[in-house]
Design a protein around this motif. Structure first.
Motif, short mmCIF file in Angstrom:
data_model
loop_
_atom_site.label_atom_id
_atom_site.label_comp_id
_atom_site.label_asym_id
_atom_site.label_seq_id
_atom_site.Cartn_x
_atom_site.Cartn_y
_atom_site.Cartn_z
N GLY A 276 0.73 5.45 -8.50
CA GLY A 276 1.67 6.27 -7.74
C GLY A 276 1.06 6.91 -6.51
N GLY A 278 -0.07 5.46 -3.65
CA GLY A 278 0.49 4.90 -2.41
C GLY A 278 1.81 5.57 -2.09
N ASN A 305 3.30 -9.80 0.35
CA ASN A 305 2.65 -8.65 -0.28
C ASN A 305 3.75 -7.87 -1.02
OD1 ASN A 305 1.15 -6.42 -1.00
ND2 ASN A 305 0.27 -6.06 1.03
N HIS A 310 7.83 -3.82 -1.82
CA HIS A 310 8.69 -3.09 -2.76
C HIS A 310 8.54 -1.58 -2.55
CE1 HIS A 310 10.36 -1.60 -6.52
NE2 HIS A 310 9.22 -0.95 -6.69
C1 LIG Z 1 0.05 -1.42 -1.47
C2 LIG Z 1 -0.65 -0.18 -1.97
C3 LIG Z 1 -0.97 0.74 -0.79
C4 LIG Z 1 0.31 0.55 -2.91
O1 LIG Z 1 -0.31 1.70 -3.41
P1 LIG Z 1 -0.37 1.96 -4.99
O2 LIG Z 1 -0.90 3.32 -5.21
O3 LIG Z 1 -1.09 0.84 -5.63
O4 LIG Z 1 1.18 1.85 -5.35
P2 LIG Z 1 2.02 2.85 -6.25
O5 LIG Z 1 1.29 3.07 -7.54
O6 LIG Z 1 2.42 4.03 -5.45
O7 LIG Z 1 3.25 1.93 -6.61
C5 LIG Z 1 4.19 1.62 -5.66
C6 LIG Z 1 5.04 0.51 -6.20
O8 LIG Z 1 4.30 -0.71 -6.19
C7 LIG Z 1 4.36 -1.32 -7.48
N1 LIG Z 1 3.00 -1.64 -7.92
C8 LIG Z 1 1.90 -0.94 -7.73
N2 LIG Z 1 0.84 -1.52 -8.29
C9 LIG Z 1 1.29 -2.65 -8.85
C10 LIG Z 1 0.66 -3.71 -9.54
N3 LIG Z 1 -0.66 -3.70 -9.80
N4 LIG Z 1 1.43 -4.72 -9.95
C11 LIG Z 1 2.73 -4.72 -9.67
N5 LIG Z 1 3.36 -3.76 -8.98
C12 LIG Z 1 2.66 -2.74 -8.59
C13 LIG Z 1 4.88 -0.33 -8.45
O9 LIG Z 1 5.81 -1.00 -9.26
C14 LIG Z 1 5.46 0.77 -7.63
O10 LIG Z 1 6.84 0.67 -7.64
P3 LIG Z 1 7.71 1.55 -8.69
O11 LIG Z 1 7.34 2.96 -8.42
O12 LIG Z 1 9.10 1.18 -8.31
O13 LIG Z 1 7.30 1.09 -10.06
C15 LIG Z 1 -1.96 -0.50 -2.74
O14 LIG Z 1 -1.65 -1.29 -3.86
C16 LIG Z 1 -3.01 -1.20 -1.91
O15 LIG Z 1 -3.90 -0.56 -1.35
N6 LIG Z 1 -2.96 -2.54 -1.82
C17 LIG Z 1 -3.93 -3.33 -1.05
C18 LIG Z 1 -3.83 -3.06 0.45
C19 LIG Z 1 -2.43 -3.29 0.95
O16 LIG Z 1 -1.78 -4.27 0.62
N7 LIG Z 1 -1.97 -2.35 1.81
C20 LIG Z 1 -0.63 -2.42 2.39
C21 LIG Z 1 -0.61 -3.31 3.58
S1 LIG Z 1 0.96 -3.30 4.38
#
Ligand SMILES: CC(C)(COP(=O)(O)OP(=O)(O)OC[C@H]1O[C@@H](n2cnc3c(N)ncnc32)[C@H](O)[C@@H]1OP(=O)(O)O)[C@@H](O)C(=O)NCCC(=O)NCCS
Length: 330
Positions: A276, A278, A305, A310
């Motif tokens: 949570g 992000g 992505n 989402h």
């Molecule tokens: C994208 C990113 C910033 C999201 O941050 P996060 O803290 O992981 O995400 P959150 O925990 O806030 O979850 C946000 C949503 O993503 C989904 N999600 C997060 N991690 C997930 C996982 N491992 N698998 C599937 N869905 C996932 C969740 O379902 C959540 O949605 P919901 O609240 O409706 O259930 C992070 O995963 C990240 O750093 N990813 C790699 C870098 C990247 O892609 N940056 C964005 C570039 S545009």
């Protein structure tokens, strides 16, 4: 600018270095107008930088002209073994007639003759280009889709969700503090960005994500240049793990026009993704933008992505512009 004839057109493609800036100015102005109306992005600052390079005759690329009018341009930058296509832009009246394809072909034929180039990336926003897909793909490039999303901050907050651990992963929220960016965060933020992209599609599209020095370069672009808007340190954020004091998440915010914010980067360390954080970073940033009177916030995301897409959609971001990106290594 002349009106497009209905029948076949005779397009003349010449190196940009042979074209006087005065003949390109109108096109650059049109591009700025289009960026503003479509993306709510005041592109005049970056456009001025590009024009300065063109004025010196040092913008590497090609211009397309029809009956003496310049109707399109495309340019690229080579750094070491990596070549980035900076832009492919054709005036609206001349789209759909293969001008974008001609310009891209000239660029690719030229780049392919430069022995040190081992990788080519094209990540430009590609407004109105419809003739380049097949060309890139036929020359061995891989393609992904990027989406430019925007949220209207005037409307009431569109996400009322509480941060929750991702179902099935049973991750609990770590004890964290979210605080504004400080310059001392730079190196650790680059490390977190690098770690967060391991195995992600984005690290195929942009080779900078694959190494820590590459992420340092990327951070410098975001914080020290105008290419992604004017960096706003007070609205950018880091997530700090209270128990270790470590930086485990980062969001880089900028201003791209009057009352228009942009999120140029968001990364959460892999061990705490899906908790949570992000969502908390985005919601806090949107709240700050709203309090400061900003009307919109935008960002770009790779369509594949799914997790990030989402997240943004569930925060209220909506699609404004789709564009393909290409990369090829050899
Ligand atoms: C994208 C990113 C910033 C999201 O941050 P996060 O803290 O992981 O995400 P959150 O925990 O806030 O979850 C946000 C949503 O993503 C989904 N999600 C997060 N991690 C997930 C996982 N491992 N698998 C599937 N869905 C996932 C969740 O379902 C959540 O949605 P919901 O609240 O409706 O259930 C992070 O995963 C990240 O750093 N990813 C790699 C870098 C990247 O892609 N940056 C964005 C570039 S545009």
């Amino acid at each position: 600018m002349a009106t497009a004839p209905v029948s076949n057109i005779d397009v003349n493609v010449v190196p940009l270095a042979d074209v006087k800036l005065a003949r390109l100015e109108d096109l650059f102005d049109r591009q700025c107008d289009e960026w503003f109306s479509l993306l709510r992005w005041d592109y005049t600052g970056p456009s001025r930088l590009i024009r300065n390079v063109a004025r010196e005759g040092e913008l590497t690329g090609f211009a397309a002209s029809v009956n003496g009018d310049v109707v399109g341009f495309a340019f690229y930058v080579i750094e070491g073994s990596r070549c980035s296509v900076g832009d492919i832009y054709v005036a609206e009246a001349w789209r759909g007639r293969g001008v974008d394809r001609r310009l891209t072909l000239s660029i690719l034929e030229h780049i392919e003759k430069v022995p040190r180039v081992r990788r080519v990336e094209s990540q430009c926003l590609s407004i109105g280009n419809d003739g380049i897909d097949e060309l890139f793909v036929s020359r061995g490039f891989e393609r992904f889709n990027r989406q430019y999303l925007m949220i209207n901050l005037d409307s009431p907050s569109q996400s009322s969700r509480r941060p929750q651990p991702v179902s099935g992963k049973a991750r609990s929220l770590p004890d964290v503090v979210i605080r504004p960016w400080s310059d001392s965060d730079f190196s650790r933020a680059a490390q977190v960005i690098h770690a967060s992209y391991v195995g992600q599609h984005d690290s195929k599209i942009n080779a900078q994500y694959r190494t820590e020095p590459g992420c340092v370069e990327l951070m410098s672009i975001l914080t020290d240049t105008l290419w992604c808007g004017k960096f706003l340190p007070e609205k950018s954020k880091t997530v700090i793990d209270r128990s270790s004091g470590n930086l485990i998440g980062v969001l880089i915010a900028s201003k791209i026009a009057n009352r228009a914010g942009h999120i140029g980067q968001i990364s959460i360390a892999p061990a705490v993704q899906g908790c949570g954080l992000g969502r908390r970073l985005i919601e806090a940033t949107l709240g700050n933008f709203r309090e400061s009177g900003f009307e919109t916030t935008s960002l770009a995301v790779t369509k594949e992505n799914f997790r990030a897409l989402h997240l943004y959609q569930s925060c209220g971001f909506r699609l404004v512009h789709s564009f393909p990106v290409f990369f090829h290594g050899w």
